[in-house]
Design an enzyme around this catalytic site. Structure first.
Site, short mmCIF file in Angstrom:
data_model
loop_
_atom_site.label_atom_id
_atom_site.label_comp_id
_atom_site.label_asym_id
_atom_site.label_seq_id
_atom_site.Cartn_x
_atom_site.Cartn_y
_atom_site.Cartn_z
N THR A 96 3.75 10.63 1.30
CA THR A 96 5.03 9.96 1.13
C THR A 96 4.81 8.45 1.12
OG1 THR A 96 5.48 9.66 3.49
CG2 THR A 96 6.18 11.74 2.51
N GLU A 127 0.28 8.26 4.03
CA GLU A 127 1.49 7.46 4.12
C GLU A 127 1.32 6.19 3.28
OE1 GLU A 127 3.74 8.33 8.32
OE2 GLU A 127 2.45 6.59 8.22
N CYS A 128 2.24 5.92 2.39
CA CYS A 128 2.28 4.70 1.59
C CYS A 128 0.95 4.48 0.89
CB CYS A 128 2.68 3.51 2.46
SG CYS A 128 3.29 2.10 1.52
N GLY A 129 0.11 3.55 1.34
CA GLY A 129 -1.17 3.33 0.69
C GLY A 129 -2.02 4.58 0.67
#
Length: 435
Positions: free
Chosen positions: A427, A326-328
């Site tokens: 994502t 997720e993200c990072g």
């Protein structure tokens, strides 16, 4: 046990809500009360401070991202205490246009459960005008009760006297006045406050906040305005555990996991094995899923690129087990990260994108996702609510199929997002709950 609850709200971010909330949590806990904290909205940072202040896990209560039954379930579980302090995100009424009670604002919680609001008003640069602001809050929504006011950033005894008299003339009790104190400031960075785990001398800082609040606020009056929280629901919208044994990246670069997500995974019988990529640790090969949360990998990109055991172990794991970022975490699964200085660092290469912090663009807001393909966060076709908050830009998208179709908090389409390749998915949006 059902906690007496109150919401710490304000007119805007930066009014001192977090300092007041943390200080009150610890000050009340020092009286021997069982205290818990909660944060409205999608915030990873403050629940960590709440947990440190109370000694009990924090939780997010997000009326937009969480269906009402799930929201009630989490609130009821957190109310297994004597006092529950709910900290508002941004301003008390700030949310997105949505169905009644689903805006994401802390006011939704006050209205749904009859929780009174302790209003923190930053009075710097004003005196009697604070009464006009307080009057507006008191009359704006008849379903939201302002039960008391705390004056913050008070400059002097005379300043306090003027502000207090103006507010109390409205019939609103002023339960405290916090004078200006630079030692109370929480350190910040580009994505918000520094994490509790990174705060130097955290315990001493929280104790200092508790001393200030105990001296500045009438704790008995605060307890008197709190009311029992009457909430109930079910866990049906919780994100399913991605596996039976989950390898969870957990260090200063990977720390953004919602407490309610981990709590549900454990309640469902999953075992969570933490590892630190920054310490060059690899996911345990006995696990069947690996989760790379968001965090601040851009601040540690050089160390992550040099963490050979971590990267090799992650690649081996992905050959047989599912991996989600997720993200990072999504950024680290890609080919490379360009840091703020323009230096490019190679990453895992399990997905094809390259991201950059040198070419910054703010991405912020609620997200509605429909999964195009199956992922650890849900099956193909599943609808998930979450949020996005980052400054990175995809400079090379790669050629992996997208993971989800996205819309913003008001339902406006944003196109496809994320990527999937074999057992690996990722994502930029952080999943909170199923629709």
């Amino acid at each position: 046990m059902t906690a007496r609850a109150f919401i710490v709200g304000a007119a805007r971010s930066g009014s001192g809500k977090t300092s007041v909330a943390i200080g009150l949590m610890r000050a009340l806990a020092r009286r021997g009360l069982a205290v818990r904290g909660a944060k409205s909205g999608p915030d990873y940072i403050d629940p960590g401070f709440h947990a440190a202040a109370t000694g009990a896990p924090g939780v997010n209560l997000d009326s937009w991202a969480m269906p009402p039954a799930f929201l009630g379930h989490l609130a009821a579980a957190q109310a297994e205490a004597e006092v529950l302090v709910i900290e508002s995100a941004m301003g008390l009424f700030d949310g997105v246009p949505a169905a009644p009670g689903r805006s994401g604002a802390a006011a939704d919680l006050a209205r749904a459960w009859g929780v009174p609001v302790l209003l923190v008003l930053d009075v710097s640069g004003q005196s009697q005008t604070v009464a006009a602001i307080a009057r507006g809050f008191a009359s704006h929504d008849p379903g939201v009760r302002i039960a008391g006011v705390v004056l913050n950033q008070v400059a002097s005894e005379r300043h306090e006297r003027l502000c207090r008299a103006a507010v109390e003339a409205l019939g609103l009790p002023v339960v405290g006045a916090v004078h200006r104190n630079p030692d109370m400031a929480l350190p910040e960075r580009h994505l918000g406050l520094v994490q509790a785990r990174e705060h130097a001398a955290l315990e001493a800082f929280i104790e200092r906040l508790a001393e200030v609040m105990a001296r500045s606020i009438d704790l008995d009056a605060v307890l008197a305005l709190a009311r029992p929280l009457d909430a109930a629901g079910s866990a049906g919208a919780a994100l399913p555990p991605p596996g039976q044994r989950i390898a969870l990246a957990d260090d200063a670069a990977f720390a953004f996991v919602y407490p309610h997500v981990l709590g549900h995974w454990r309640a469902a019988g999953a075992e969570i094995l933490r590892f630190s990529p920054l310490a060059d640790e690899a996911p345990d090969p006995s696990c069947d899923a690996c989760w790379l949360p968001g965090g601040y990998p851009e601040l540690h990109a050089g160390r992550l690129a040099a963490a050979g055991r971590f990267l090799a172990g992650l690649r081996r794991f992905a050959a047989t087990g599912s991996v989600h970022g997720e993200c990072g975490g999504f950024m680290v699964l890609g080919r490379a990260i360009e840091d703020a200085g323009g230096v490019t660092h190679p990453m895992a290469g399990l997905l094809g994108q390259v991201t950059s912090y040198a070419q910054r663009r703010m991405n912020l807001g609620y997200r509605q996702a429909r999964l195009i393909g199956a992922a650890p966060i849900g099956p193909a076709g599943a609808r998930i609510r979450g949020h996005e908050f980052h400054y990175s830009r995809v400079t090379e998208p790669g050629d992996d199929p997208p993971l989800a179709e996205l819309a913003d908090g008001e339902g406006r389409p944003l196109g496809v997002s994320g990527a999937r390749r074999g057992n690996v998915t990722g994502t930029f949006f952080h999943a909170i709950a199923m629709e």
